[in-house]
Design an enzyme around this catalytic site. Structure first.
Site, PDB file in Angstrom:
ATOM      1  N   GLU A  29      45.789  31.836  44.854  1.00 58.01           N
ATOM      2  CA  GLU A  29      44.558  31.412  45.790  1.00 58.01           C
ATOM      3  C   GLU A  29      43.244  31.396  44.857  1.00 58.01           C
ATOM      4  O   GLU A  29      43.075  31.997  43.963  1.00 58.01           O
ATOM      5  CB  GLU A  29      44.485  32.958  46.483  1.00 58.01           C
ATOM      6  CG  GLU A  29      43.314  33.123  47.337  1.00 58.01           C
ATOM      7  CD  GLU A  29      42.008  33.507  47.147  1.00 58.01           C
ATOM      8  OE1 GLU A  29      41.204  32.461  47.001  1.00 58.01           O
ATOM      9  OE2 GLU A  29      41.605  34.602  46.783  1.00 58.01           O
ATOM     10  N   CYS A  48      35.490  33.952  46.671  1.00 59.52           N
ATOM     11  CA  CYS A  48      35.918  32.518  46.684  1.00 59.52           C
ATOM     12  C   CYS A  48      35.773  31.749  48.329  1.00 59.52           C
ATOM     13  O   CYS A  48      35.725  30.535  48.236  1.00 59.52           O
ATOM     14  CB  CYS A  48      37.700  32.688  46.386  1.00 59.52           C
ATOM     15  SG  CYS A  48      38.228  33.857  47.511  1.00 59.52           S
TER      16      CYS A  48
END
Length: 496
Positions: free
Chosen positions: A264, A298
């Site tokens: 990720e 993110c």
């Protein structure tokens, strides 16, 4: 906020060693590393510095715990679930301590740490606990006189490398599914933020997990992290962090034993606001989407596209909203923006802000450091941003909003997809047809419509393109921690 307690004062850090086999170990090398408070730049404590030798010890313990016939492998799946429920209960018991620690070590606003991070951790663990005895294979009616079924078996020993922006949340996102499926784990927390992971290690033992099932090795990426990625006896590695490091991990996994990889990674997520959107709602969600946790997310809404006819008003409201921030100690109740995590990130963000000024973006507010100690940056808004500017292309990971203008639907879809990233996206419109059309066209693992940054344990999360491989959370996330085995049995006669 009425239920929000007061942060603990004079917090004492009890756990500073490496956790292997349910025991606390000094590092093999004897080295320690400092952990800092980013709001003051002062040292909180020293932590044992794990490296390859310590990772080897942890892998040996995890492999032993995963052996056929071990207490962990022979445990009922429902009992695995009970242990996870117990761990969730213990985290809930220590919620105030962990939230205070996360705020102190990671610079998180205390209300966010207590309500969002700890609340999310507890819910995610309980979600994973409920899955433990529901991970099932299938029977298949294959041709011939055969009986065929599948088993969903644990992958084995899993290395899990945790980022510094959501240290406790990402720890739980990693260990929850892995343990629910019956794996054993070696966790490397980020060197900036190891404190909550080590406290949770003590709760792992208290909950009753067998020795070796969970091992936590604090240390640096190029040493401990690299040892996990390249280890020949680790079956899977999961990493959350930058795309650059993700590439190194995938390369090391391939060059070693071709271990399974879940990544990720970074993002430069588009957020598209159409002229028919609820403007108040769009301004607030877009604002939170980029400024939450000082922009250190993110999924940050870091490319904001606003339709031309409402552009000026949107910019005005966004600047007005950004100017309301009070910066300072994240444990203080009146503060709503804390520090960046460290000097390296602080300098990177300031460099990108300067690039925006030099490349011709209009600085609407902020644009520099704040205060005389700690890694604080003023909430910054740029308008008149164009796609070729660095601030429109590079992941900033800071409190910087860049607002771009668009004219047509086709144009904004093309521009939104013109990136190497594909983690998330947002759409704001009252037109259902437009929402469905655009959400289908965007190259992103998650698309939010008339909201942003909404994440839940039940829902898969992950990226397209260079934002990663695989998914976390939900049933899809559990699948990343199992191997499917086909078993075919010859029988004398098949009956339908």
């Amino acid at each position: 906020m009425a239920d929000l307690p007061t942060p603990l004062t004079n917090l004492k850090i009890q756990y500073t060693k490496i956790f292997i086999n349910n025991e606390w170990h000094d590092s093999v090398s004897g080295k320690k590393f400092p952990v800092l408070n980013p709001a003051t730049e002062e040292q909180i404590c020293l932590i044992e510095e794990g490296d390859k030798a310590d990772v080897d010890k942890a892998v040996k313990a995890a492999r032993q715990a995963f052996q056929i016939g071990s207490p962990w492998r022979t445990m009922d799946a429902s009992e695995r679930g009970r242990l996870l429920y117990k761990l969730a209960d213990l985290i809930e018991r220590d919620r105030l301590l962990l939230a205070t620690m996360e705020s102190l070590n990671a610079g998180k606003l205390f209300p966010n740490a207590y309500l969002m991070d700890l609340g999310g951790c507890i819910k995610t663990l309980r979600y994973c606990a409920g899955w433990a005895d529901k991970i099932q294979g299938r029977t298949m009616p294959m041709d011939g006189d055969f009986f065929c079924y599948t088993r969903h078996e644990p992958v084995g020993v899993c290395g899990q490398i945790i980022p510094w922006n959501f240290p406790l949340v990402m720890l739980i996102w990693k260990i929850g599914p892995a343990l629910s499926c019956g794996n054993t784990v070696i966790v490397k927390p980020a060197e900036q933020t190891p404190l909550t992971a080590l406290h949770v290690a003590s709760l792992i033992k208290e909950a009753g997990f067998p020795p070796g099932v969970v091992n936590i090795v604090p240390g640096y990426g190029p040493t401990a992290g690299a040892a996990i990625s390249s280890h020949m006896d680790i079956d899977k590695v999961a990493f959350t962090g930058s795309t650059e490091v993700g590439k190194l991990i995938k390369e090391a996994a391939g060059k070693s034993n071709l271990k399974r990889v879940t990544l990720e990674l970074g993002g430069k997520s588009p957020c598209i606001v159409f002229a028919d959107a609820d403007l108040d709602n769009a301004v607030e969600f877009a604002h939170q989407g980029v400024f939450y946790h000082q922009g250190q997310c993110c999924i940050a809404a870091s490319r904001l596209f606003v339709e031309e006819s409402i552009y000026d008003e949107f910019v005005r409201r966004s600047v007005e909203r950004a100017k309301k921030y009070v910066l300072g100690n994240p444990l203080a109740p009146e503060v709503n923006q804390g520090p960046q995590i460290d000097k390296e990130q602080y300098n990177k963000i300031l460099d990108l802000i300067e690039s925006g000024k030099k490349e011709g973006a209009k600085l609407e507010c902020g644009g520099g450091p704040w205060g005389n100690k700690g890694y604080f940056i003023q909430p910054t808004v740029f308008s008149n941003v164009t796609d070729e500017m660095r601030i429109a292309k590079e992941e900033i990971f800071g409190p910087v909003q860049q607002i771009m203008k668009f004219k047509s639907l086709d144009d904004v879809i093309k521009r939104a997809n013109n990136t190497t990233y594909g983690l998330s996206a947002g759409i704001f419109t009252k037109d259902l047809d437009k929402a469905v059309t655009v959400s289908s066209a965007l190259q992103a693992g998650t698309v939010w419509v008339n909201c942003y940054s909404v994440v839940s344990a039940q829902v898969p999360f992950g990226g397209f393109k260079m934002s990663g491989n695989g998914r976390e959370l939900g049933e899809y996330g559990l699948q990343q921690y199992t191997e499917v085995k086909t078993v075919t049995v010859k029988i004398s006669q098949k009956n339908s």
